[in-house]
Design a protein around this motif. Structure first.
Motif, PDB file in Angstrom:
ATOM      1  N   PHE A  98      -0.753  -5.996   8.927  1.00 56.28           N
ATOM      2  CA  PHE A  98       0.173  -4.760   8.047  1.00 56.28           C
ATOM      3  C   PHE A  98       1.229  -5.563   7.631  1.00 56.28           C
ATOM      4  O   PHE A  98       2.063  -6.447   8.761  1.00 56.28           O
ATOM      5  CB  PHE A  98       0.878  -4.313   9.159  1.00 56.28           C
ATOM      6  CG  PHE A  98       1.136  -3.006   8.562  1.00 56.28           C
ATOM      7  CD1 PHE A  98       0.227  -1.473   7.756  1.00 56.28           C
ATOM      8  CD2 PHE A  98       2.866  -2.665   8.578  1.00 56.28           C
ATOM      9  CE1 PHE A  98       1.048  -0.513   7.063  1.00 56.28           C
ATOM     10  CE2 PHE A  98       3.467  -1.687   7.768  1.00 56.28           C
ATOM     11  CZ  PHE A  98       2.633  -0.464   7.128  1.00 56.28           C
ATOM     12  N   CYS A 110       5.951   0.076  -0.936  1.00 55.98           N
ATOM     13  CA  CYS A 110       5.196   0.083  -0.074  1.00 55.98           C
ATOM     14  C   CYS A 110       4.774  -1.001   0.179  1.00 55.98           C
ATOM     15  O   CYS A 110       4.954  -2.326   0.757  1.00 55.98           O
ATOM     16  CB  CYS A 110       3.434   0.120  -0.983  1.00 55.98           C
ATOM     17  SG  CYS A 110       3.343   1.267  -1.682  1.00 55.98           S
ATOM     18  N   TYR A 130      -2.033  -0.216   0.022  1.00 59.13           N
ATOM     19  CA  TYR A 130      -0.464  -0.423   0.282  1.00 59.13           C
ATOM     20  C   TYR A 130      -0.461   0.604   0.553  1.00 59.13           C
ATOM     21  O   TYR A 130      -1.241   2.303   0.610  1.00 59.13           O
ATOM     22  CB  TYR A 130      -0.313  -0.417  -1.315  1.00 59.13           C
ATOM     23  CG  TYR A 130      -0.153  -1.895  -2.184  1.00 59.13           C
ATOM     24  CD1 TYR A 130       0.341  -2.622  -1.793  1.00 59.13           C
ATOM     25  CD2 TYR A 130      -1.704  -1.713  -2.790  1.00 59.13           C
ATOM     26  CE1 TYR A 130       0.446  -3.448  -2.804  1.00 59.13           C
ATOM     27  CE2 TYR A 130      -1.792  -2.792  -3.901  1.00 59.13           C
ATOM     28  CZ  TYR A 130      -0.580  -3.608  -2.919  1.00 59.13           C
ATOM     29  OH  TYR A 130      -1.017  -5.326  -3.798  1.00 59.13           O
ATOM     30  N   TYR A 131       0.636   0.335   1.912  1.00 61.17           N
ATOM     31  CA  TYR A 131       1.161   1.406   2.588  1.00 61.17           C
ATOM     32  C   TYR A 131       2.332   2.038   1.983  1.00 61.17           C
ATOM     33  O   TYR A 131       3.761   1.226   1.912  1.00 61.17           O
ATOM     34  CB  TYR A 131       1.029   1.145   3.363  1.00 61.17           C
ATOM     35  CG  TYR A 131       1.083   3.020   5.316  1.00 61.17           C
ATOM     36  CD1 TYR A 131       0.403   3.628   5.175  1.00 61.17           C
ATOM     37  CD2 TYR A 131       2.501   3.207   5.723  1.00 61.17           C
ATOM     38  CE1 TYR A 131       0.385   4.242   6.309  1.00 61.17           C
ATOM     39  CE2 TYR A 131       2.660   3.819   6.219  1.00 61.17           C
ATOM     40  CZ  TYR A 131       1.774   5.259   7.097  1.00 61.17           C
ATOM     41  OH  TYR A 131       1.848   5.858   7.818  1.00 61.17           O
ATOM     42  N   ASP A 132       2.607   3.693   1.579  1.00 59.35           N
ATOM     43  CA  ASP A 132       3.769   3.946   1.304  1.00 59.35           C
ATOM     44  C   ASP A 132       5.017   3.447   2.623  1.00 59.35           C
ATOM     45  O   ASP A 132       5.171   4.023   3.240  1.00 59.35           O
ATOM     46  CB  ASP A 132       3.936   5.693   1.333  1.00 59.35           C
ATOM     47  CG  ASP A 132       5.213   6.349   0.759  1.00 59.35           C
ATOM     48  OD1 ASP A 132       6.391   5.200   0.021  1.00 59.35           O
ATOM     49  OD2 ASP A 132       4.852   7.295   0.098  1.00 59.35           O
ATOM     50  N   PRO A 138       2.296   3.101  10.416  1.00 59.93           N
ATOM     51  CA  PRO A 138       0.671   3.402  11.391  1.00 59.93           C
ATOM     52  C   PRO A 138       1.500   3.014  12.622  1.00 59.93           C
ATOM     53  O   PRO A 138       1.625   2.284  12.997  1.00 59.93           O
ATOM     54  CB  PRO A 138      -0.133   2.965  10.259  1.00 59.93           C
ATOM     55  CG  PRO A 138       0.338   1.975  10.043  1.00 59.93           C
ATOM     56  CD  PRO A 138       1.940   1.836   9.673  1.00 59.93           C
ATOM     57  N   VAL A 148      -9.320   4.900   6.248  1.00 62.65           N
ATOM     58  CA  VAL A 148      -8.436   4.678   5.503  1.00 62.65           C
ATOM     59  C   VAL A 148      -8.837   5.604   4.483  1.00 62.65           C
ATOM     60  O   VAL A 148     -10.273   4.885   3.842  1.00 62.65           O
ATOM     61  CB  VAL A 148      -8.120   3.560   4.803  1.00 62.65           C
ATOM     62  CG1 VAL A 148      -7.101   3.689   3.510  1.00 62.65           C
ATOM     63  CG2 VAL A 148      -7.299   2.249   6.071  1.00 62.65           C
ATOM     64  N   SER A 150      -8.052   6.749   0.918  1.00 59.41           N
ATOM     65  CA  SER A 150      -6.966   6.175  -0.126  1.00 59.41           C
ATOM     66  C   SER A 150      -7.801   6.254  -1.408  1.00 59.41           C
ATOM     67  O   SER A 150      -8.688   6.992  -1.935  1.00 59.41           O
ATOM     68  CB  SER A 150      -7.060   4.213  -0.288  1.00 59.41           C
ATOM     69  OG  SER A 150      -8.335   4.013  -0.758  1.00 59.41           O
ATOM     70  N   VAL A 155      -2.687   3.796  -0.202  1.00 62.52           N
ATOM     71  CA  VAL A 155      -3.047   4.467   1.841  1.00 62.52           C
ATOM     72  C   VAL A 155      -2.894   6.303   1.442  1.00 62.52           C
ATOM     73  O   VAL A 155      -1.472   6.793   1.359  1.00 62.52           O
ATOM     74  CB  VAL A 155      -3.280   3.981   3.209  1.00 62.52           C
ATOM     75  CG1 VAL A 155      -3.022   5.291   3.735  1.00 62.52           C
ATOM     76  CG2 VAL A 155      -3.542   2.508   3.159  1.00 62.52           C
ATOM     77  N   MET A 158      -4.493   7.358   7.380  1.00 61.22           N
ATOM     78  CA  MET A 158      -5.333   7.023   8.602  1.00 61.22           C
ATOM     79  C   MET A 158      -5.966   7.011   9.588  1.00 61.22           C
ATOM     80  O   MET A 158      -5.325   7.678  10.417  1.00 61.22           O
ATOM     81  CB  MET A 158      -4.476   5.863   8.538  1.00 61.22           C
ATOM     82  CG  MET A 158      -4.054   4.517   6.771  1.00 61.22           C
ATOM     83  SD  MET A 158      -2.876   3.119   8.384  1.00 61.22           S
ATOM     84  CE  MET A 158      -4.263   2.510   8.826  1.00 61.22           C
TER      85      MET A 158
END
Length: 162
Positions: A98, A110, A130-132, A138, A148, A150, A155, A158
């Motif tokens: 991450f 992201c 890609y996580y906002d 998380p 996940v 998506s 994403v 999760m």
């Protein structure tokens, strides 16, 4: 992670931003038209410069506000539409990486993350997501098995796979 309340908030923000960009530009354009008509009625040789200036200032203001203020909110609204939609993919694997740095992906801020979907720790089985950046980070440890949900590589949610 995403709710309908998020969508309502973004739609309200987008409406306010459109108004902040469009109203002053429209006022400048209306003033330019009024000055043009007045100048033609008075047969003025110099009021056309004021008309041109008002038109350029109003147009430049709108273009600037749209690019800096309206467009990012419109991109985020489109992102929320995808995240709340039903075209999702489920991927289960080991949470491998991450990023601590925020990156730009399709106009969204992201964090990048890797999920390994293979049986062994083979780099060919790594999947990039890609996580906002505007959502809470998380709460999973690296090496934990997660699922996940998506859309494309973004994403939506999760959860622990155990």
């Amino acid at each position: 992670m995403y709710t309908q309340e998020d969508m309502r908030d973004v739609k309200a923000m987008l409406a306010k931003r459109w108004a902040a960009a469009a109203v002053p530009s429209a006022i400048a354009l209306i003033c330019a038209i009024a000055v043009f008509i007045y100048g033609r009625m008075q047969r003025s040789d110099s009021l056309w410069m004021l008309t041109a200036m008002l038109t350029v200032v109003g147009g430049a203001y709108f273009i600037f506000c749209y690019g800096v203020y309206v467009r990012p909110a419109a991109i985020y609204r489109r992102h929320l539409t995808f995240m709340l939609g039903d075209r999702m993919r489920t991927t289960t694997g080991v949470f491998k990486f991450f990023s601590k740095d925020v990156t730009d992906h399709d106009g969204l801020e992201c964090y990048s993350m890797l999920l390994n979907v293979g049986e062994k720790d083979d780099p060919e089985d790594d999947r990039l997501f890609y996580y906002d950046a505007y959502k809470p980070l998380p709460a999973f440890e690296l090496g934990e098995r997660v699922t996940v949900l998506s859309n494309d590589k973004m994403v939506s949610s999760m959860k622990s796979a155990c």
